[in-house]
Scaffold this motif. Sequence first.
Motif, PDB file in Angstrom:
ATOM      1  N   ASP A  42       0.863  -1.184   0.000  1.00  0.00           N
ATOM      2  CA  ASP A  42       0.000   0.000   0.000  1.00  0.00           C
ATOM      3  C   ASP A  42       0.896   1.229   0.000  1.00  0.00           C
ATOM      4  O   ASP A  42       1.574   1.515   0.981  1.00  0.00           O
ATOM      5  N   LEU A  43       0.900   1.952  -1.122  1.00  0.00           N
ATOM      6  CA  LEU A  43       1.812   3.082  -1.304  1.00  0.00           C
ATOM      7  C   LEU A  43       1.443   4.301  -0.475  1.00  0.00           C
ATOM      8  O   LEU A  43       2.204   5.265  -0.431  1.00  0.00           O
ATOM      9  N   ARG A  44       0.306   4.283   0.201  1.00  0.00           N
ATOM     10  CA  ARG A  44      -0.056   5.400   1.079  1.00  0.00           C
ATOM     11  C   ARG A  44       0.743   5.374   2.378  1.00  0.00           C
ATOM     12  O   ARG A  44       0.888   6.386   3.045  1.00  0.00           O
ATOM     13  N   TYR A  45       1.266   4.203   2.739  1.00  0.00           N
ATOM     14  CA  TYR A  45       1.997   4.049   4.001  1.00  0.00           C
ATOM     15  C   TYR A  45       3.487   4.250   3.774  1.00  0.00           C
ATOM     16  O   TYR A  45       4.039   3.810   2.775  1.00  0.00           O
ATOM     17  N   HIS A  46       4.125   4.894   4.741  1.00  0.00           N
ATOM     18  CA  HIS A  46       5.547   5.229   4.639  1.00  0.00           C
ATOM     19  C   HIS A  46       6.254   4.867   5.936  1.00  0.00           C
ATOM     20  O   HIS A  46       5.739   5.125   7.020  1.00  0.00           O
ATOM     21  N   GLU A  47       7.438   4.262   5.789  1.00  0.00           N
ATOM     22  CA  GLU A  47       8.277   3.934   6.938  1.00  0.00           C
ATOM     23  C   GLU A  47       9.121   5.162   7.284  1.00  0.00           C
ATOM     24  O   GLU A  47       9.961   5.590   6.490  1.00  0.00           O
ATOM     25  N   ILE A  48       8.906   5.712   8.467  1.00  0.00           N
ATOM     26  CA  ILE A  48       9.649   6.903   8.882  1.00  0.00           C
ATOM     27  C   ILE A  48      11.129   6.587   9.073  1.00  0.00           C
ATOM     28  O   ILE A  48      11.981   7.428   8.805  1.00  0.00           O
ATOM     29  N   ALA A  49      11.457   5.370   9.503  1.00  0.00           N
ATOM     30  CA  ALA A  49      12.866   4.995   9.695  1.00  0.00           C
ATOM     31  C   ALA A  49      13.621   5.040   8.374  1.00  0.00           C
ATOM     32  O   ALA A  49      14.820   5.299   8.350  1.00  0.00           O
ATOM     33  N   VAL A  50      12.941   4.831   7.261  1.00  0.00           N
ATOM     34  CA  VAL A  50      13.568   4.843   5.944  1.00  0.00           C
ATOM     35  C   VAL A  50      13.497   6.238   5.322  1.00  0.00           C
ATOM     36  O   VAL A  50      14.485   6.761   4.834  1.00  0.00           O
ATOM     37  N   GLU A  51      12.323   6.841   5.362  1.00  0.00           N
ATOM     38  CA  GLU A  51      12.103   8.113   4.667  1.00  0.00           C
ATOM     39  C   GLU A  51      12.333   9.339   5.534  1.00  0.00           C
ATOM     40  O   GLU A  51      12.459  10.445   5.014  1.00  0.00           O
ATOM     41  N   GLY A  52      12.338   9.167   6.842  1.00  0.00           N
ATOM     42  CA  GLY A  52      12.523  10.302   7.735  1.00  0.00           C
ATOM     43  C   GLY A  52      11.210  11.017   8.020  1.00  0.00           C
ATOM     44  O   GLY A  52      10.188  10.772   7.390  1.00  0.00           O
ATOM     45  N   ILE A  53      11.261  11.927   8.987  1.00  0.00           N
ATOM     46  CA  ILE A  53      10.086  12.710   9.355  1.00  0.00           C
ATOM     47  C   ILE A  53       9.975  13.881   8.377  1.00  0.00           C
ATOM     48  O   ILE A  53      10.902  14.676   8.253  1.00  0.00           O
ATOM     49  N   PRO A  54       8.868  13.995   7.671  1.00  0.00           N
ATOM     50  CA  PRO A  54       8.727  15.081   6.700  1.00  0.00           C
ATOM     51  C   PRO A  54       8.644  16.443   7.391  1.00  0.00           C
ATOM     52  O   PRO A  54       7.896  16.609   8.350  1.00  0.00           O
ATOM     53  N   GLU A  55       9.428  17.388   6.906  1.00  0.00           N
ATOM     54  CA  GLU A  55       9.453  18.722   7.505  1.00  0.00           C
ATOM     55  C   GLU A  55       8.113  19.433   7.357  1.00  0.00           C
ATOM     56  O   GLU A  55       7.745  20.252   8.187  1.00  0.00           O
ATOM     57  N   SER A  56       7.374  19.113   6.300  1.00  0.00           N
ATOM     58  CA  SER A  56       6.088  19.778   6.070  1.00  0.00           C
ATOM     59  C   SER A  56       5.094  19.481   7.190  1.00  0.00           C
ATOM     60  O   SER A  56       4.202  20.281   7.447  1.00  0.00           O
ATOM     61  N   GLU A  57       5.248  18.348   7.857  1.00  0.00           N
ATOM     62  CA  GLU A  57       4.336  17.994   8.947  1.00  0.00           C
ATOM     63  C   GLU A  57       4.571  18.849  10.185  1.00  0.00           C
ATOM     64  O   GLU A  57       3.701  18.934  11.042  1.00  0.00           O
ATOM     65  N   LEU A  58       5.741  19.447  10.295  1.00  0.00           N
ATOM     66  CA  LEU A  58       6.077  20.238  11.474  1.00  0.00           C
ATOM     67  C   LEU A  58       6.147  21.729  11.162  1.00  0.00           C
ATOM     68  O   LEU A  58       6.696  22.502  11.943  1.00  0.00           O
ATOM     69  N   SER A  59       5.599  22.135  10.029  1.00  0.00           N
ATOM     70  CA  SER A  59       5.631  23.535   9.615  1.00  0.00           C
ATOM     71  C   SER A  59       4.389  24.270  10.100  1.00  0.00           C
ATOM     72  O   SER A  59       3.275  23.744  10.031  1.00  0.00           O
TER      73      SER A  59
END
Length: 159
Positions: A42-59
């Motif tokens: 399911d391409l909607r799910y993302h592993e944070i350990a691999v992709e990192g925490i997106p900066e846009s989520e903390l903006s």
Amino acid sequence: MLKTAGDRCPECGRKFFYYDSRQRYYGSPVRTCKKCNSQYLDLRYHEIAVEGIPESELSRKPMIILMIFGALILYRGIYLTGYRQLGMGDYGQWIMPVLFIIMGIVMITVGIIEIIMISTGRKMMKYERLKRESEERMSDRSYAWTLKQEGYNVPEQYL
């Protein structure tokens, strides 16, 4: 290789309810169908350990923009309450102003709550928890290899 799922299971064709391909979730992209127990990607799910925490989520910027739009909608609702003849029936003339006022208040409130969560660090704590869970899943070497075979850029530490 796992099959990629859209809004249905690639094996049995079961429809996934509330499927929106634009949504972004954090967790394992390897999912299991509840009907046939087959695994799919399911391409909607993302592993944070691999992709990192997106900066846009903390903006804070998108929340400030949301609050500005909310204020404009609230202003428009208040402005419309002064008009008695909106071309609607007796009760209908109040529906639009009240809807605009409620929408504006909700947008402003959501923006304020998100900014508070970002400023106090609660949102970052949420993503740190998700990262720990992701690292725990990634510590399983077979799972990490499965993701690598599916095209994820898995760091060597997990392989």
